[in-house]
Design a protein around this motif. Structure first.
Motif, PDB file in Angstrom:
ATOM      1  N   LYS A   2       0.830  -1.187   0.000  1.00 16.58           N
ATOM      2  CA  LYS A   2       0.000   0.000   0.000  1.00 16.58           C
ATOM      3  C   LYS A   2       0.873   1.248   0.000  1.00 16.58           C
ATOM      4  N   THR A   3       0.505   2.212  -0.816  1.00 16.57           N
ATOM      5  CA  THR A   3       1.232   3.477  -0.811  1.00 16.57           C
ATOM      6  C   THR A   3       0.726   4.317   0.351  1.00 16.57           C
ATOM      7  N   PRO A   4       1.591   5.142   0.934  1.00 13.57           N
ATOM      8  CA  PRO A   4       1.168   5.941   2.074  1.00 13.57           C
ATOM      9  C   PRO A   4       0.109   6.962   1.675  1.00 13.57           C
ATOM     10  N   ASP A   5      -0.851   7.144   2.537  1.00 15.69           N
ATOM     11  CA  ASP A   5      -1.926   8.095   2.315  1.00 15.69           C
ATOM     12  C   ASP A   5      -1.402   9.503   2.587  1.00 15.69           C
ATOM     13  N   GLN A  10       1.349  12.243  10.039  1.00 12.96           N
ATOM     14  CA  GLN A  10       2.628  11.576  10.279  1.00 12.96           C
ATOM     15  C   GLN A  10       2.831  11.271  11.758  1.00 12.96           C
ATOM     16  N   ASP A  11       2.231  12.073  12.635  1.00 16.97           N
ATOM     17  CA  ASP A  11       2.343  11.796  14.065  1.00 16.97           C
ATOM     18  C   ASP A  11       1.609  10.504  14.428  1.00 16.97           C
ATOM     19  N   THR A  12       0.493  10.249  13.783  1.00 13.07           N
ATOM     20  CA  THR A  12      -0.239   9.004  14.009  1.00 13.07           C
ATOM     21  C   THR A  12       0.585   7.813  13.542  1.00 13.07           C
ATOM     22  N   ARG A  13       1.254   7.967  12.432  1.00 13.62           N
ATOM     23  CA  ARG A  13       2.105   6.893  11.911  1.00 13.62           C
ATOM     24  C   ARG A  13       3.260   6.608  12.867  1.00 13.62           C
ATOM     25  N   LEU A  19       4.214   1.955  19.071  1.00 14.33           N
ATOM     26  CA  LEU A  19       3.403   0.863  19.614  1.00 14.33           C
ATOM     27  C   LEU A  19       3.983  -0.495  19.232  1.00 14.33           C
ATOM     28  N   TYR A  20       4.466  -0.635  18.004  1.00 16.10           N
ATOM     29  CA  TYR A  20       5.055  -1.903  17.563  1.00 16.10           C
ATOM     30  C   TYR A  20       6.297  -2.260  18.368  1.00 16.10           C
ATOM     31  N   LEU A  21       7.032  -1.257  18.823  1.00 17.51           N
ATOM     32  CA  LEU A  21       8.300  -1.500  19.506  1.00 17.51           C
ATOM     33  C   LEU A  21       8.182  -1.586  21.019  1.00 17.51           C
ATOM     34  N   VAL A  22       6.966  -1.485  21.558  1.00 16.51           N
ATOM     35  CA  VAL A  22       6.790  -1.670  22.997  1.00 16.51           C
ATOM     36  C   VAL A  22       7.151  -3.117  23.325  1.00 16.51           C
ATOM     37  N   PRO A  23       8.077  -3.327  24.255  1.00 14.57           N
ATOM     38  CA  PRO A  23       8.496  -4.704  24.552  1.00 14.57           C
ATOM     39  C   PRO A  23       7.314  -5.578  24.974  1.00 14.57           C
ATOM     40  N   ARG A  36      -1.862  -8.622   7.952  1.00 13.55           N
ATOM     41  CA  ARG A  36      -2.780  -7.891   7.064  1.00 13.55           C
ATOM     42  C   ARG A  36      -2.074  -7.358   5.825  1.00 13.55           C
ATOM     43  N   GLY A  37      -0.833  -6.914   5.968  1.00 14.43           N
ATOM     44  CA  GLY A  37      -0.064  -6.418   4.829  1.00 14.43           C
ATOM     45  C   GLY A  37      -0.624  -5.158   4.204  1.00 14.43           C
ATOM     46  N   GLN A  38      -1.300  -4.331   4.987  1.00 14.11           N
ATOM     47  CA  GLN A  38      -1.938  -3.139   4.437  1.00 14.11           C
ATOM     48  C   GLN A  38      -1.152  -1.856   4.693  1.00 14.11           C
ATOM     49  N   ARG A  39       0.006  -1.956   5.249  1.00 14.69           N
ATOM     50  CA  ARG A  39       0.799  -0.765   5.560  1.00 14.69           C
ATOM     51  C   ARG A  39       1.933  -0.609   4.557  1.00 14.69           C
TER      52      ARG A  39
END
Length: 120
Positions: A2-5, A10-13, A19-23, A36-39
């Motif tokens: 998916k191409t970026p919207d 950008q702050d949400t991204r 969030l992904y890197l929270v241990p 999902r592969g939607q990013r």
């Protein structure tokens, strides 16, 4: 892929990348993103790094905890090694979060290659 919207904040991204890197807990949204592969590609790269780090930590943690009660001589050494492994996982996650905060790339060459092979 998916191409970026262009209208996406950008702050949400960046918040999603944090969030992904929270241990430990960030493993689940990172795995969901890969499933999902939607990013876009940078977000999937961070997700792959987070999943590989979490799997590696869990694997090492489980093996070291399983071996500690079996050996009286090595028990304390295995538990200390386990604490170093856990501390390293948390510090590496925090370091990667700081790199995102500084708007730098999250590149760990061996983890990126392994992630691309294993988590397509």
């Amino acid at each position: 892929m998916k191409t970026p919207d262009p209208l996406e904040n950008q702050d949400t991204r960046r918040l999603r990348l944090f969030l992904y890197l929270v241990p430990v807990l960030g493993f689940f949204p990172a795995l969901w993103t890969l499933y999902r592969g939607q990013r876009d590609e940078p977000e999937q790269a961070v997700s792959r790094v987070a999943v590989i780090l979490a799997f590696g930590w869990l694997f090492g943690y489980t093996l070291l905890n399983a071996g500690a009660p079996e050996s009286d001589l090595w028990a304390i050494r295995l538990l200390i090694t386990n604490s170093f492994l856990t501390s390293g996982y948390f510090l590496l996650s925090i370091w990667l979060m700081v790199r995102i905060w500084q708007r730098q790339t999250v590149e760990l060459p061996s983890f990126n290659r392994l992630g691309k092979r294993v988590l397509k």
